[in-house]
Design a protein around this motif. Structure first.
Motif, mmCIF file in Angstrom:
data_model
loop_
_atom_site.group_PDB
_atom_site.id
_atom_site.type_symbol
_atom_site.label_atom_id
_atom_site.label_comp_id
_atom_site.label_asym_id
_atom_site.label_seq_id
_atom_site.Cartn_x
_atom_site.Cartn_y
_atom_site.Cartn_z
ATOM 1 N N ASN A 246 -56.804 32.557 -7.621
ATOM 2 C CA ASN A 246 -57.307 31.667 -6.571
ATOM 3 C C ASN A 246 -56.140 30.936 -5.901
ATOM 4 O O ASN A 246 -55.293 30.354 -6.595
ATOM 5 N N SER A 288 -59.292 21.171 -12.858
ATOM 6 C CA SER A 288 -60.269 21.360 -11.775
ATOM 7 C C SER A 288 -60.591 22.815 -11.462
ATOM 8 O O SER A 288 -61.236 23.095 -10.445
ATOM 9 N N GLU A 289 -60.160 23.767 -12.276
ATOM 10 C CA GLU A 289 -60.508 25.172 -12.019
ATOM 11 C C GLU A 289 -62.030 25.336 -12.141
ATOM 12 O O GLU A 289 -62.596 25.145 -13.218
ATOM 13 N N SER A 290 -62.672 25.681 -11.027
ATOM 14 C CA SER A 290 -64.133 25.826 -11.041
ATOM 15 C C SER A 290 -64.508 27.195 -11.603
ATOM 16 O O SER A 290 -63.659 28.079 -11.721
ATOM 17 N N ASP A 291 -65.811 27.367 -11.889
ATOM 18 C CA ASP A 291 -66.308 28.670 -12.344
ATOM 19 C C ASP A 291 -65.962 29.752 -11.337
ATOM 20 O O ASP A 291 -65.544 30.846 -11.690
ATOM 21 N N GLN A 292 -66.136 29.381 -10.065
ATOM 22 C CA GLN A 292 -65.898 30.358 -9.004
ATOM 23 C C GLN A 292 -64.417 30.749 -8.924
ATOM 24 O O GLN A 292 -64.065 31.919 -8.764
ATOM 25 N N GLN A 293 -63.565 29.735 -9.073
ATOM 26 C CA GLN A 293 -62.123 30.026 -9.035
ATOM 27 C C GLN A 293 -61.727 30.891 -10.229
ATOM 28 O O GLN A 293 -60.913 31.811 -10.109
ATOM 29 N N ASN A 329 -59.252 18.243 -17.025
ATOM 30 C CA ASN A 329 -60.693 17.961 -17.015
ATOM 31 C C ASN A 329 -61.590 19.169 -17.315
ATOM 32 O O ASN A 329 -62.795 19.115 -17.084
ATOM 33 N N ILE A 330 -61.018 20.251 -17.798
ATOM 34 C CA ILE A 330 -61.870 21.374 -18.233
ATOM 35 C C ILE A 330 -62.035 21.251 -19.753
ATOM 36 O O ILE A 330 -61.036 21.244 -20.486
ATOM 37 N N GLU A 334 -65.008 25.174 -22.804
ATOM 38 C CA GLU A 334 -65.039 25.987 -21.576
ATOM 39 C C GLU A 334 -63.761 26.812 -21.445
ATOM 40 O O GLU A 334 -63.797 27.996 -21.083
ATOM 41 N N ARG A 338 -63.523 30.919 -21.288
ATOM 42 C CA ARG A 338 -62.830 31.655 -20.215
ATOM 43 C C ARG A 338 -61.755 32.565 -20.820
ATOM 44 O O ARG A 338 -61.587 33.707 -20.386
#
Ligand code: SF4
Length: 419
Positions: A246, A288-293, A329-330, A334, A338
């Motif tokens: 990303n 801040s790595e989102s699920d989508q990223q 913050n992950i 989680e 990943r």
């Protein structure tokens, strides 16, 4: 006769430096020993790239405290990436350590080694040669530039002379090391680059294979890719860490390239270097790595299908830009999910890639024995096991592959050794 013991953790650069330090100590009359308990001099070569590595170093230092208590004449030294400019602070934290010296340096209390003196007398068939120290990049999550300092390249003639000597002493393959081998030479007067160095090394008689790591996607040049394609001794194996699929995460990591650039680079490599094996590194759970990223990283790995993927869960390293500016913050669960997902994906991709070698004959440089079998690597870096009653160490043998897994291959000798 005094004995030495070197405990090493971390990357291949640390391993290469420990090997050289051992070679130098042997020139001074020290003998290697298998345990710290039997040594007069113990050197810990440390790594801090992840918190878990640093914890292991601290645990080892604590364990050696009692040994030092029992044997006050024991000399204890610490080197590697834990040693930064704040040696006073380290001395306070570890008062039982006698000496601290920076990674790649030599113990200050011993005489300065002459060039060549530090080389191992009996190098392994596949040996490591540092060509550039330090890193100028300051990726936001990485502590290395703070510990190993700015980039310092070794002159071409010095490296060529050293590799020649290692070959004379029995080495068949060298892996050139640097935190970023693609910036090799920019700090030298005539500004040679890695491709120039490869052309020189390729001419050395007796040297069979050349590898190098680690490349940086923002610095890898077409000239280098062409050199790899053209030079017969340079192996078709490239390590090119992508870290994320990303662009926003890559920007926050301060990696200096985009996903699009990375794709173009891989396409160029694959179009010019037949049969190339590629490996990459990935960090999951960056702040801040989102699920989508994260999913974009998974898609990139599915699409590009690497031979090997090294995946790590982000952990903040104090002193880095990311630790200062971004919240970690992950949640750990989680990050673990990943990481597992990428490992599962890669297991299946590597299994499929390696299965294509079933029934094929490959050239293996034999590096040693493990669990009663010989082990070595193909030009593409695949680990191969086989049986033989002959002493194959250091030979290049042809092996017919009979069994494959995502991690290794097994086979039998197909013809006599070819080199
Ligand atoms: S290139 Fe980036 S990740 Fe690699 S050593 Fe340099 S700062 Fe660290």
């Amino acid at each position: 006769m005094a004995n030495y013991y070197i405990w090493t953790i971390g990357c291949q650069m640390n391993k290469a430096e420990s090997e050289r330090l051992g070679g130098y100590l042997e020139q001074l009359g020290y003998q290697p020993t298998a345990t710290a308990e039997a040594a007069d001099l113990v050197v810990l070569n440390s790594c801090v790239v992840r918190q878990s590595a640093e914890n292991r170093v601290v645990n080892k230092l604590d364990a050696l405290k009692s040994l030092k208590g029992l044997r006050p004449n024991l000399t204890l030294a610490l080197t590697g990436c834990l040693v930064n400019s704040e040696v006073d602070q380290l001395s306070k934290s570890f008062p039982h350590v006698d000496y601290f010296f920076k990674p790649g340096d030599y113990p200050q209390w011993l005489e300065k080694p002459e060039s060549g003196k530090t080389l191992p007398q009996h190098p392994s068939p596949n040996t490591f040669v540092p060509i550039i120290q330090g890193c100028d990049n300051f990726c936001s999550y990485c502590i290395v530039p703070y510990r190993r300092g700015r980039e310092r390249s070794r002159p071409v003639e010095e490296i060529v002379g050293e590799v020649g000597e290692l070959v004379h002493r029995g080495a068949k393959e060298v892996t050139l090391l640097g935190q970023n081998v693609d910036s090799y030479g920019h700090d030298l007067p005539s500004k040679p680059d890695l491709a120039d160095l490869l052309y020189e090394l390729n001419m050395l008689d007796g040297l069979a294979r050349i590898r190098f790591l680690t490349n940086h996607p923002k610095d890898m040049s077409s000239k280098l890719i062409e050199a790899i394609a053209k030079l017969d001794k340079v192996c078709e194996q490239i390590s090119l860490p992508v870290q994320s699929g990303n662009n926003d995460i890559l920007r926050a990591m301060r990696r200096g390239y985009t996903v699009e650039h990375y794709h173009q680079l891989i396409a160029e490599i694959r179009s010019k270097i037949a049969g190339v094996a590629l490996s990459t590194d990935v960090i999951v759970g960056f702040p801040s790595e989102s699920d989508q990223q994260f999913q974009q990283t998974v898609s990139l790995l599915s699409e590009l299908r690497f031979d090997t993927v090294h995946v790590a869960a982000y952990s903040p390293r104090p002193g880095t830009i990311a630790a200062r500016e971004y919240e970690d913050n992950i949640p750990p669960t989680e990050k673990k999910e990943r990481l597992d997902r990428i490992e599962q994906l890669q297991e299946s991709i590597a299994g499929e890639i390696n299965a294509q070698l079933l029934g094929k004959t490959v050239e293996v440089l034999v590096e040693g024995r493990k669990k009663g079998k010989w082990q070595g690597r193909t030009r593409t870096g695949k680990l191969v096991f086989f049986n033989s009653n002959s002493n194959c160490l250091g030979e290049i043998v042809k092996i017919k592959i009979e069994k494959t897994s995502p991690w290794a291959l097994q086979g039998k000798v197909n013809a006599s050794s070819i080199n």
